[in-house]
Design a protein around this motif. Structure first.
Motif, PDB file in Angstrom:
ATOM      1  N   GLN A 226     -21.990   2.170  11.238  1.00 22.02           N
ATOM      2  CA  GLN A 226     -21.164   1.257  12.015  1.00 22.02           C
ATOM      3  C   GLN A 226     -21.660  -0.176  11.894  1.00 22.02           C
ATOM      4  N   VAL A 227     -22.972  -0.360  12.008  1.00 24.24           N
ATOM      5  CA  VAL A 227     -23.491  -1.723  11.967  1.00 24.24           C
ATOM      6  C   VAL A 227     -23.400  -2.296  10.546  1.00 24.24           C
ATOM      7  N   CYS A 228     -23.589  -1.447   9.536  1.00 25.52           N
ATOM      8  CA  CYS A 228     -23.474  -1.925   8.159  1.00 25.52           C
ATOM      9  C   CYS A 228     -22.019  -2.273   7.821  1.00 25.52           C
ATOM     10  N   ALA A 229     -21.088  -1.490   8.337  1.00 24.33           N
ATOM     11  CA  ALA A 229     -19.672  -1.789   8.106  1.00 24.33           C
ATOM     12  C   ALA A 229     -19.309  -3.148   8.699  1.00 24.33           C
ATOM     13  N   ALA A 230     -19.845  -3.426   9.885  1.00 21.23           N
ATOM     14  CA  ALA A 230     -19.589  -4.727  10.517  1.00 21.23           C
ATOM     15  C   ALA A 230     -20.212  -5.855   9.700  1.00 21.23           C
ATOM     16  N   ALA A 231     -21.425  -5.622   9.197  1.00 20.48           N
ATOM     17  CA  ALA A 231     -22.108  -6.647   8.404  1.00 20.48           C
ATOM     18  C   ALA A 231     -21.381  -6.902   7.096  1.00 20.48           C
ATOM     19  N   VAL A 232     -20.906  -5.838   6.451  1.00 19.77           N
ATOM     20  CA  VAL A 232     -20.154  -5.989   5.207  1.00 19.77           C
ATOM     21  C   VAL A 232     -18.863  -6.769   5.466  1.00 19.77           C
ATOM     22  N   LYS A 233     -18.205  -6.440   6.540  1.00 25.05           N
ATOM     23  CA  LYS A 233     -16.977  -7.150   6.889  1.00 25.05           C
ATOM     24  C   LYS A 233     -17.251  -8.632   7.103  1.00 25.05           C
ATOM     25  N   LEU A 234     -18.362  -8.925   7.772  1.00 24.82           N
ATOM     26  CA  LEU A 234     -18.711 -10.309   8.059  1.00 24.82           C
ATOM     27  C   LEU A 234     -19.069 -11.064   6.778  1.00 24.82           C
ATOM     28  N   GLU A 235     -19.828 -10.411   5.896  1.00 22.10           N
ATOM     29  CA  GLU A 235     -20.208 -11.085   4.647  1.00 22.10           C
ATOM     30  C   GLU A 235     -19.009 -11.293   3.742  1.00 22.10           C
ATOM     31  N   ASN A 236     -18.092 -10.356   3.736  1.00 21.02           N
ATOM     32  CA  ASN A 236     -16.933 -10.444   2.835  1.00 21.02           C
ATOM     33  C   ASN A 236     -15.846 -11.379   3.347  1.00 21.02           C
ATOM     34  N   ASP A 237     -15.783 -11.570   4.648  1.00 25.13           N
ATOM     35  CA  ASP A 237     -14.780 -12.472   5.225  1.00 25.13           C
ATOM     36  C   ASP A 237     -15.356 -13.893   5.186  1.00 25.13           C
ATOM     37  N   LYS A 238     -15.217 -14.559   4.051  1.00 23.14           N
ATOM     38  CA  LYS A 238     -15.864 -15.844   3.829  1.00 23.14           C
ATOM     39  C   LYS A 238     -15.359 -16.917   4.800  1.00 23.14           C
ATOM     40  N   PHE A 239     -16.254 -17.802   5.163  1.00 24.87           N
ATOM     41  CA  PHE A 239     -15.857 -18.945   5.975  1.00 24.87           C
ATOM     42  C   PHE A 239     -14.919 -19.834   5.159  1.00 24.87           C
ATOM     43  N   PRO A 240     -14.011 -20.520   5.816  1.00 30.81           N
ATOM     44  CA  PRO A 240     -13.082 -21.398   5.085  1.00 30.81           C
ATOM     45  C   PRO A 240     -13.818 -22.556   4.409  1.00 30.81           C
ATOM     46  N   THR A 241     -13.274 -23.025   3.308  1.00 32.20           N
ATOM     47  CA  THR A 241     -13.870 -24.152   2.596  1.00 32.20           C
ATOM     48  C   THR A 241     -13.257 -25.464   3.068  1.00 32.20           C
ATOM     49  N   ALA A 242     -14.061 -26.504   3.009  1.00 33.03           N
ATOM     50  CA  ALA A 242     -13.591 -27.852   3.340  1.00 33.03           C
ATOM     51  C   ALA A 242     -14.659 -28.838   2.884  1.00 33.03           C
ATOM     52  N   PHE A 243     -14.229 -30.019   2.501  1.00 36.25           N
ATOM     53  CA  PHE A 243     -15.195 -31.055   2.182  1.00 36.25           C
ATOM     54  C   PHE A 243     -15.833 -31.557   3.475  1.00 36.25           C
ATOM     55  N   THR A 244     -17.151 -31.628   3.468  1.00 35.50           N
ATOM     56  CA  THR A 244     -17.891 -32.216   4.589  1.00 35.50           C
ATOM     57  C   THR A 244     -18.093 -33.700   4.297  1.00 35.50           C
ATOM     58  N   ILE A 320     -25.094 -23.299   8.079  1.00 36.20           N
ATOM     59  CA  ILE A 320     -23.903 -23.797   8.762  1.00 36.20           C
ATOM     60  C   ILE A 320     -23.470 -25.148   8.196  1.00 36.20           C
ATOM     61  N   SER A 321     -22.215 -25.227   7.799  1.00 34.30           N
ATOM     62  CA  SER A 321     -21.632 -26.450   7.259  1.00 34.30           C
ATOM     63  C   SER A 321     -21.642 -27.566   8.300  1.00 34.30           C
ATOM     64  N   GLU A 322     -21.661 -28.793   7.805  1.00 33.07           N
ATOM     65  CA  GLU A 322     -21.612 -29.969   8.688  1.00 33.07           C
ATOM     66  C   GLU A 322     -20.324 -29.986   9.514  1.00 33.07           C
ATOM     67  N   ASN A 323     -19.287 -29.309   9.033  1.00 28.49           N
ATOM     68  CA  ASN A 323     -18.009 -29.259   9.765  1.00 28.49           C
ATOM     69  C   ASN A 323     -18.009 -28.218  10.877  1.00 28.49           C
ATOM     70  N   ASP A 324     -19.003 -27.327  10.867  1.00 26.93           N
ATOM     71  CA  ASP A 324     -19.088 -26.268  11.871  1.00 26.93           C
ATOM     72  C   ASP A 324     -20.244 -26.557  12.830  1.00 26.93           C
ATOM     73  N   SER A 325     -20.467 -25.626  13.754  1.00 27.55           N
ATOM     74  CA  SER A 325     -21.557 -25.750  14.720  1.00 27.55           C
ATOM     75  C   SER A 325     -22.083 -24.353  15.033  1.00 27.55           C
ATOM     76  N   ILE A 326     -23.183 -24.287  15.742  1.00 28.54           N
ATOM     77  CA  ILE A 326     -23.705 -22.991  16.168  1.00 28.54           C
ATOM     78  C   ILE A 326     -22.663 -22.250  17.000  1.00 28.54           C
ATOM     79  N   ALA A 327     -22.071 -22.965  17.944  1.00 29.06           N
ATOM     80  CA  ALA A 327     -21.114 -22.325  18.853  1.00 29.06           C
ATOM     81  C   ALA A 327     -19.886 -21.806  18.115  1.00 29.06           C
ATOM     82  N   SER A 328     -19.300 -22.617  17.236  1.00 33.95           N
ATOM     83  CA  SER A 328     -18.085 -22.188  16.528  1.00 33.95           C
ATOM     84  C   SER A 328     -18.391 -21.048  15.558  1.00 33.95           C
TER      85      SER A 328
END
Length: 447
Positions: A226-244, A320-328
């Motif tokens: 269960q925990v590995c499935a969640a981790a795989v899902k998290l790693e595979n669901d890439k954060f969106p790209t944007a220029f910082t 963490i990208s300059e466009n993101d934060s710990i909270a987000s």
């Protein structure tokens, strides 16, 4: 004289100043020896500077100008190194042996060579009775490798000491930045990159608790599954790209030097951003410049191969990208893994803001690079994807910058924190030249 310079570097590299998050496992004798070596090898610096020792092993060295004209500058470094797996090395990791023009040793690139290079430059300028227009600080930390967010971080404690004294800097220069082959970006020359920002850092632990038992009668889904499935899902669901701000400044500075059609596309970056970001995301190096990254690094289940784990965990590292934060970032993680997965933040630091490029400090660093390395025709700002101690000085300096003045880094970047770390001897000498040129820009001129 050249042999003496290399001998001093080798002496520093032979001292196993190894950091450890478990402070009880840190051997303090090598750090004491490193201080003795610095004092012996650079006597004019220690005779001239106001020296303050912080947390036993970090150093603040203030070289005071006679009549300071403006805010001081600071050159940073650290004397600690990461552990080694000795059997993987071709040569002893703390032997600092010379083989075919390279010095092999842990810390050769990260970052005793940079510390020694800036000390060599300052020592020689003091020997020549150089008078500076403003105070110059040499700031040397002793536990950078375990993070500036640690409560006993030497860099953080140095910063707090200086902040309490009301010190502000014109600019701070630390490790980071890079030399790179420009061909991958359509540039027909090597490029030099000055770090103007750092991504944030976060370690998280995903965990699931379930009843244990014998592995011969497994449940429909084990805790580890269960925990590995969640981790795989998290790693595979890439954060969106944007220029910082920092990556935008980098590509804007490089655009004029690119071949077509890249020159046109990056020259009209705002118009072609979706196409450019899609291409940048395809390579790990460039993807790290335009998105928050997330990767699994550790996992643990039961202590035996035939026992179901009662607690299963996976640790992931995020930058963490300059466009993101710990909270987000944390909000997104919890949304993706779902409510059945416990999410704990083990450590975290926010991304730093970008330092300006249209200012005196950045121009001096850039000009010093071009004067030292005329083969590098292109210098650009850069978002550093790793973490350095310099981040603690944001808010205390007009600009915080990062640069490693060793061109051999192009070939040997993979040896940092890895096996067979080494520095090219001629590259090291050029690093000393860089710091000499940079410091001479602070020399008091006749008016």
């Amino acid at each position: 004289m050249s042999d003496e310079i290399i001998g001093r570097l080798q002496e520093a590299l032979r001292t196993p100043t190894i950091s450890n998050l478990d402070r009880s496992r840190v051997e303090v004798a090598p750090f004491e020896e490193m201080h003795r070596i610095l004092r012996k090898n650079y006597p004019l610096i220690f005779a001239t500077a106001e020296c303050t020792i912080i947390a036993n092993y970090s150093l603040i060295l203030r070289l005071a100008a006679q009549n300071p004209m403006g805010l001081p500058i600071a050159l940073m470094g650290h004397i600690d190194v990461v552990p080694v797996v000795e059997e993987n090395w071709k040569y002893p990791p703390f032997g600092a042996e010379d083989h075919d023009g390279f010095i092999y040793a842990r810390g050769a690139l990260d970052m005793k060579s940079q510390v020694c290079a800036m000390f060599e430059a300052m020592e020689e300028l003091l020997r020549l009775n150089t008078d500076f227009e403003r105070d110059v600080y040499l700031l040397v930390g002793h536990n950078e490798e375990t993070g500036s967010q640690a409560p006993d971080s030497g860099a953080r404690l140095c910063m707090e000491h200086l902040k309490a004294k009301g010190i502000q800097f014109d600019f701070v220069l630390d490790e980071g930045g890079a030399f790179a082959d420009g061909k991958s970006m359509g540039i027909e020359s090597h490029i030099a990159l000055i770090g103007i920002a750092e991504k944030g850092y976060m370690d998280i632990m995903l965990s699931v608790k379930k009843n244990g038992g014998h592995a011969s009668m497994p449940p429909a889904q084990s805790a580890l599954n269960q925990v590995c499935a969640a981790a795989v899902k998290l790693e595979n669901d890439k954060f969106p790209t944007a220029f910082t701000p920092a990556s935008a400044a980098m590509f804007d500075a490089l655009a004029d030097h690119m071949k077509q059609p890249l020159k046109f596309l990056f020259g009209h970056r705002s118009l072609f951003s979706p196409i450019l970001l899609n291409q940048l995301a395809k390579q790990p190096m460039t993807a790290a410049l335009v998105r928050t990254t997330c990767v699994m690094t550790m996992a643990q289940g039961s202590k035996a191969p035939n026992v179901l784990p009662q607690l299963a965990t996976v640790i992931l590292n995020l930058r963490i990208s300059e466009n993101d934060s710990i909270a987000s970032t944390l909000e997104r993680i919890k949304r993706i893994v779902g409510s059945e997965i416990k999410v704990d933040v083990l450590s975290a630091t926010e991304p730093t803001p970008s330092s300006p490029v249209e200012c005196d400090g950045y121009r001096k660093i850039k000009d010093s690079i071009l004067e030292t390395f005329p083969v590098f025709k292109v210098v650009a700002p850069y978002p550093v994807v790793a973490a350095t101690d310099s981040r603690v000085y944001n808010g205390m300096a007009k600009g915080v910058y990062r640069f490693v003045p060793f061109y051999s880094l192009i070939e040997d970047l993979s040896t940092i924190h890895g096996d067979n770390e080494r520095i090219n001897i001629e590259s090291y000498k050029m690093g000393i030249k860089f710091f000499t040129i940079l410091l001479l820009k602070e020399k008091k001129s006749s008016r």
